[in-house]
Design a protein around this motif. Structure first.
Motif, PDB file in Angstrom:
ATOM      1  N   ALA A  97     -85.710  76.980 -37.230  1.00 55.96           N
ATOM      2  CA  ALA A  97     -84.683  78.012 -37.366  1.00 55.96           C
ATOM      3  C   ALA A  97     -84.534  78.445 -38.819  1.00 55.96           C
ATOM      4  CB  ALA A  97     -83.348  77.497 -36.832  1.00 55.96           C
ATOM      5  N   ALA A  98     -84.812  77.533 -39.745  1.00 60.02           N
ATOM      6  CA  ALA A  98     -84.694  77.842 -41.176  1.00 60.02           C
ATOM      7  C   ALA A  98     -85.957  78.490 -41.730  1.00 60.02           C
ATOM      8  CB  ALA A  98     -84.376  76.567 -41.953  1.00 60.02           C
ATOM      9  N   GLY A  99     -86.956  78.670 -40.887  1.00 61.37           N
ATOM     10  CA  GLY A  99     -88.193  79.292 -41.338  1.00 61.37           C
ATOM     11  C   GLY A  99     -89.213  78.333 -41.904  1.00 61.37           C
ATOM     12  N   ASN A 100     -88.941  77.034 -41.814  1.00 62.13           N
ATOM     13  CA  ASN A 100     -89.891  76.045 -42.308  1.00 62.13           C
ATOM     14  C   ASN A 100     -90.942  75.730 -41.240  1.00 62.13           C
ATOM     15  OD1 ASN A 100     -88.412  75.707 -44.749  1.00 62.13           O
ATOM     16  ND2 ASN A 100     -86.970  74.378 -43.660  1.00 62.13           N
ATOM     17  N   ARG A 101     -92.037  75.163 -41.665  1.00 62.29           N
ATOM     18  CA  ARG A 101     -93.106  74.806 -40.735  1.00 62.29           C
ATOM     19  C   ARG A 101     -92.610  73.729 -39.765  1.00 62.29           C
ATOM     20  NH1 ARG A 101     -98.531  75.601 -41.039  1.00 62.29           N
ATOM     21  NH2 ARG A 101     -98.359  76.239 -43.237  1.00 62.29           N
ATOM     22  N   LEU A 102     -92.863  73.913 -38.486  1.00 60.09           N
ATOM     23  CA  LEU A 102     -92.520  72.902 -37.481  1.00 60.09           C
ATOM     24  C   LEU A 102     -93.336  71.652 -37.769  1.00 60.09           C
ATOM     25  CD1 LEU A 102     -90.790  72.747 -34.823  1.00 60.09           C
ATOM     26  CD2 LEU A 102     -92.929  73.140 -33.590  1.00 60.09           C
ATOM     27  N   ASP A 103     -92.713  70.465 -37.688  1.00 66.59           N
ATOM     28  CA  ASP A 103     -93.465  69.248 -37.995  1.00 66.59           C
ATOM     29  C   ASP A 103     -93.875  68.515 -36.722  1.00 66.59           C
ATOM     30  OD1 ASP A 103     -91.396  67.405 -37.138  1.00 66.59           O
ATOM     31  OD2 ASP A 103     -90.376  67.730 -39.036  1.00 66.59           O
ATOM     32  N   ARG A 104     -94.763  67.562 -36.889  1.00 64.33           N
ATOM     33  CA  ARG A 104     -95.348  66.837 -35.766  1.00 64.33           C
ATOM     34  C   ARG A 104     -94.299  66.039 -34.991  1.00 64.33           C
ATOM     35  NH1 ARG A 104     -99.840  65.104 -37.639  1.00 64.33           N
ATOM     36  NH2 ARG A 104    -100.206  63.467 -36.121  1.00 64.33           N
ATOM     37  N   HIS A 105     -93.280  65.550 -35.676  1.00 68.21           N
ATOM     38  CA  HIS A 105     -92.248  64.765 -34.992  1.00 68.21           C
ATOM     39  C   HIS A 105     -91.469  65.634 -34.000  1.00 68.21           C
ATOM     40  CE1 HIS A 105     -93.192  61.585 -37.767  1.00 68.21           C
ATOM     41  NE2 HIS A 105     -92.953  62.381 -38.793  1.00 68.21           N
ATOM     42  N   ALA A 106     -91.221  66.885 -34.397  1.00 71.32           N
ATOM     43  CA  ALA A 106     -90.526  67.806 -33.492  1.00 71.32           C
ATOM     44  C   ALA A 106     -91.371  68.084 -32.255  1.00 71.32           C
ATOM     45  CB  ALA A 106     -90.199  69.105 -34.225  1.00 71.32           C
ATOM     46  N   VAL A 107     -92.678  68.153 -32.420  1.00 70.19           N
ATOM     47  CA  VAL A 107     -93.562  68.405 -31.281  1.00 70.19           C
ATOM     48  C   VAL A 107     -93.584  67.190 -30.350  1.00 70.19           C
ATOM     49  CG1 VAL A 107     -95.897  69.022 -30.554  1.00 70.19           C
ATOM     50  CG2 VAL A 107     -94.955  69.991 -32.656  1.00 70.19           C
ATOM     51  N   PHE A 108     -93.567  65.979 -30.935  1.00 70.79           N
ATOM     52  CA  PHE A 108     -93.474  64.768 -30.101  1.00 70.79           C
ATOM     53  C   PHE A 108     -92.223  64.825 -29.237  1.00 70.79           C
ATOM     54  CE2 PHE A 108     -96.865  62.828 -32.441  1.00 70.79           C
ATOM     55  CZ  PHE A 108     -97.257  61.718 -31.710  1.00 70.79           C
ATOM     56  N   ARG A 109     -91.088  65.132 -29.870  1.00 68.83           N
ATOM     57  CA  ARG A 109     -89.821  65.182 -29.125  1.00 68.83           C
ATOM     58  C   ARG A 109     -89.858  66.269 -28.065  1.00 68.83           C
ATOM     59  NH1 ARG A 109     -87.895  64.463 -34.488  1.00 68.83           N
ATOM     60  NH2 ARG A 109     -87.407  66.693 -34.655  1.00 68.83           N
ATOM     61  N   LEU A 110     -90.467  67.396 -28.392  1.00 69.75           N
ATOM     62  CA  LEU A 110     -90.556  68.508 -27.445  1.00 69.75           C
ATOM     63  C   LEU A 110     -91.331  68.118 -26.200  1.00 69.75           C
ATOM     64  CD1 LEU A 110     -90.354  71.499 -26.598  1.00 69.75           C
ATOM     65  CD2 LEU A 110     -92.433  71.909 -27.974  1.00 69.75           C
ATOM     66  N   VAL A 111     -92.503  67.509 -26.382  1.00 68.53           N
ATOM     67  CA  VAL A 111     -93.342  67.131 -25.231  1.00 68.53           C
ATOM     68  C   VAL A 111     -92.586  66.169 -24.323  1.00 68.53           C
ATOM     69  CG1 VAL A 111     -95.408  65.840 -24.561  1.00 68.53           C
ATOM     70  CG2 VAL A 111     -95.545  67.569 -26.364  1.00 68.53           C
ATOM     71  N   ARG A 112     -91.912  65.201 -24.893  1.00 63.26           N
ATOM     72  CA  ARG A 112     -91.191  64.225 -24.063  1.00 63.26           C
ATOM     73  C   ARG A 112     -89.992  64.853 -23.361  1.00 63.26           C
ATOM     74  NH1 ARG A 112     -91.586  58.411 -27.320  1.00 63.26           N
ATOM     75  NH2 ARG A 112     -93.873  58.333 -27.236  1.00 63.26           N
ATOM     76  N   ARG A 113     -89.291  65.761 -24.053  1.00 61.31           N
ATOM     77  CA  ARG A 113     -88.136  66.401 -23.408  1.00 61.31           C
ATOM     78  C   ARG A 113     -88.597  67.252 -22.231  1.00 61.31           C
ATOM     79  NH1 ARG A 113     -85.926  71.284 -23.366  1.00 61.31           N
ATOM     80  NH2 ARG A 113     -87.125  72.116 -25.135  1.00 61.31           N
ATOM     81  N   LEU A 114     -89.634  68.049 -22.445  1.00 59.32           N
ATOM     82  CA  LEU A 114     -90.122  68.903 -21.362  1.00 59.32           C
ATOM     83  C   LEU A 114     -90.656  68.067 -20.200  1.00 59.32           C
ATOM     84  CD1 LEU A 114     -91.987  71.689 -23.392  1.00 59.32           C
ATOM     85  CD2 LEU A 114     -89.784  71.881 -22.215  1.00 59.32           C
ATOM     86  N   ALA A 115     -91.350  66.975 -20.524  1.00 58.56           N
ATOM     87  CA  ALA A 115     -91.869  66.103 -19.462  1.00 58.56           C
ATOM     88  C   ALA A 115     -90.735  65.463 -18.675  1.00 58.56           C
ATOM     89  CB  ALA A 115     -92.770  65.032 -20.067  1.00 58.56           C
ATOM     90  N   ARG A 116     -89.690  65.059 -19.375  1.00 58.43           N
ATOM     91  CA  ARG A 116     -88.519  64.475 -18.689  1.00 58.43           C
ATOM     92  C   ARG A 116     -87.887  65.511 -17.770  1.00 58.43           C
ATOM     93  NH1 ARG A 116     -83.951  63.973 -22.657  1.00 58.43           N
ATOM     94  NH2 ARG A 116     -83.913  66.176 -22.127  1.00 58.43           N
ATOM     95  N   ASP A 117     -87.691  66.728 -18.292  1.00 60.19           N
ATOM     96  CA  ASP A 117     -87.072  67.784 -17.488  1.00 60.19           C
ATOM     97  C   ASP A 117     -87.951  68.195 -16.315  1.00 60.19           C
ATOM     98  OD1 ASP A 117     -85.030  67.666 -19.313  1.00 60.19           O
ATOM     99  OD2 ASP A 117     -85.565  69.533 -20.356  1.00 60.19           O
ATOM    100  N   ALA A 118     -89.275  68.000 -16.474  1.00 58.28           N
ATOM    101  CA  ALA A 118     -90.205  68.356 -15.398  1.00 58.28           C
ATOM    102  C   ALA A 118     -90.305  67.256 -14.348  1.00 58.28           C
ATOM    103  CB  ALA A 118     -91.584  68.643 -15.981  1.00 58.28           C
ATOM    104  N   GLY A 119     -89.604  66.134 -14.584  1.00 60.76           N
ATOM    105  CA  GLY A 119     -89.625  65.043 -13.623  1.00 60.76           C
ATOM    106  C   GLY A 119     -90.868  64.182 -13.675  1.00 60.76           C
ATOM    107  N   ILE A 120     -91.566  64.173 -14.815  1.00 61.01           N
ATOM    108  CA  ILE A 120     -92.766  63.347 -14.972  1.00 61.01           C
ATOM    109  C   ILE A 120     -92.336  61.922 -15.264  1.00 61.01           C
ATOM    110  CG2 ILE A 120     -94.850  62.979 -16.352  1.00 61.01           C
ATOM    111  CD1 ILE A 120     -94.898  66.029 -16.811  1.00 61.01           C
ATOM    112  N   ALA A 121     -92.746  60.993 -14.424  1.00 61.47           N
ATOM    113  CA  ALA A 121     -92.231  59.624 -14.484  1.00 61.47           C
ATOM    114  C   ALA A 121     -92.487  58.950 -15.827  1.00 61.47           C
ATOM    115  CB  ALA A 121     -92.847  58.793 -13.357  1.00 61.47           C
ATOM    116  N   ALA A 122     -93.640  59.191 -16.418  1.00 62.93           N
ATOM    117  CA  ALA A 122     -94.001  58.501 -17.661  1.00 62.93           C
ATOM    118  C   ALA A 122     -93.593  59.275 -18.905  1.00 62.93           C
ATOM    119  CB  ALA A 122     -95.510  58.242 -17.692  1.00 62.93           C
TER     120      ALA A 122
END
Length: 334
Positions: free
Chosen positions: A243-268
């Motif tokens: 949101a501040a215009g800085n480069r997205l970092d790898r940690h944010a992408v890790f959190r994103l993948v897990r959040r989307l997987a959780r919301d998608a009902g993926i067990a692991a």
């Protein structure tokens, strides 16, 4: 009279040998500067060597005079060290990676003449099963569910997040390659929309963008341009930004993948990472009949055995070549 021919030769000042770095960390800086590495790999290598140097200091050892015996002691201590994230002992692959970095560092020192030989070369490194990966994979249906969840999101960063997971899924990018993308990396080549980036080992890479990835990028960039009150062609900097215009970092992408997987009902979901999508890319491509060498090239692997390790379905009996041999023999029968 005998004339000394040497006396007739103008004397030249002796060439001074290049000064060696004065401290182990200076050696590390010189070593890293000598290699083409991504920012993430550079940071990881620096941390691995710093860990070794800290261990040497704690044991009052000169890192320039150690033997393989001290390296073995260090390796055994690493194997009993708990991982900060899991609390479990470090995986053999993690220990092997740390020792590999230290070994590369000593190879560089040996070339400079700072050490007589690489002490890690004779050390007892942990066995790593090259035919197995600890990364939790995803089925094609799970990847579809994750992408659908991202597309259905209505948050302020929904379009950016869709771009991120689409590039991971459709191209099998490493997370470091993804977050390192700039807008200037986007292009067109021979009728293909393409993207260029620096791969592992500093190698320049280029990949074709799928229509879905291209559409996601266009939608995201149009949103960014509208919010900034400018045209899309005037946007600069990283492809994926905060949101501040800085480069997205790898940690944010890790959190994103897990959040989307959780919301998608993926067990692991809690065990997934961006690398899970890279594994799924390789497995699905091979399952769809893409030749191993093409998957290898797409993933930027120097060794096809690495690509095979990513292919989670390689032991599926449906793909046993015995069936192809049998079918061919059947066709030859009158």
């Amino acid at each position: 009279m005998v004339i000394d021919s040497a006396a007739l030769t103008p004397s030249r000042p002796a060439a001074s040998a290049p000064a060696l770095p004065s401290t182990p960390m200076d050696f590390t800086d010189a070593w890293l500067a000598n290699r083409r590495l991504s920012a993430h790999t550079r940071a990881a290598y620096r941390g691995d060597v710093a860990g070794w140097l800290a261990w040497c200091a704690a044991h009052e050892l000169d890192p320039l005079t150690v033997t393989f015996l001290q390296v073995n002691t260090y390796a055994r201590e690493l194997e009993s060290t708990p991982d900060r994230r899991t609390g479990q002992p470090l995986a053999p692959a993690t220990v092997a990676r740390k020792l590999s970095a230290v070994s590369s560092w000593y190879d560089f020192l040996a070339k400079l003449g700072a050490v007589p030989a690489n002490p890690v070369a004779g050390a007892d490194r942990p066995h790593v099963d090259r035919d197995h990966s600890a990364t939790v994979g995803l089925t094609p249906a799970e990847v579809d569910a994750l992408l659908a969840t991202a597309a259905a999101d209505t948050g302020p960063h929904a379009l950016r997040n869709t771009v991120a997971v689409t590039l991971l899924a459709d191209l099998g990018l490493r997370v470091g390659e993804l977050v390192g993308l700039d807008l200037t990396d986007l292009g067109h080549e021979r009728g293909h929309r393409s993207i260029r980036f620096t791969g592992k080992g500093g190698r320049p890479r280029r990949r074709a963008l799928t229509p879905t990835a291209g559409y996601a990028i266009d939608s995201y960039l149009q949103q960014r341009a509208t919010a900034a009150g400018v045209g899309v062609d005037t946007l600069t900097g990283p492809l994926l930004v905060t949101a501040a215009g800085n480069r997205l970092d790898r940690h944010a992408v890790f959190r994103l993948v897990r959040r989307l997987a959780r919301d998608a009902g993926i067990a692991a979901w809690a065990s997934l990472s961006p690398h899970s999508l890279r594994h799924a890319f390789a497995t699905t491509a091979r399952g769809e009949g893409v030749p191993l060498e093409d998957v290898q090239d797409a993933m930027g692997h120097a060794d096809p055995r690495t690509t095979r390790r990513y292919d989670r379905d390689r032991h599926n009996l449906d793909r046993d070549p015995a069936y192809a041999i049998w079918a061919a023999r059947s066709r030859r029968k009158p």
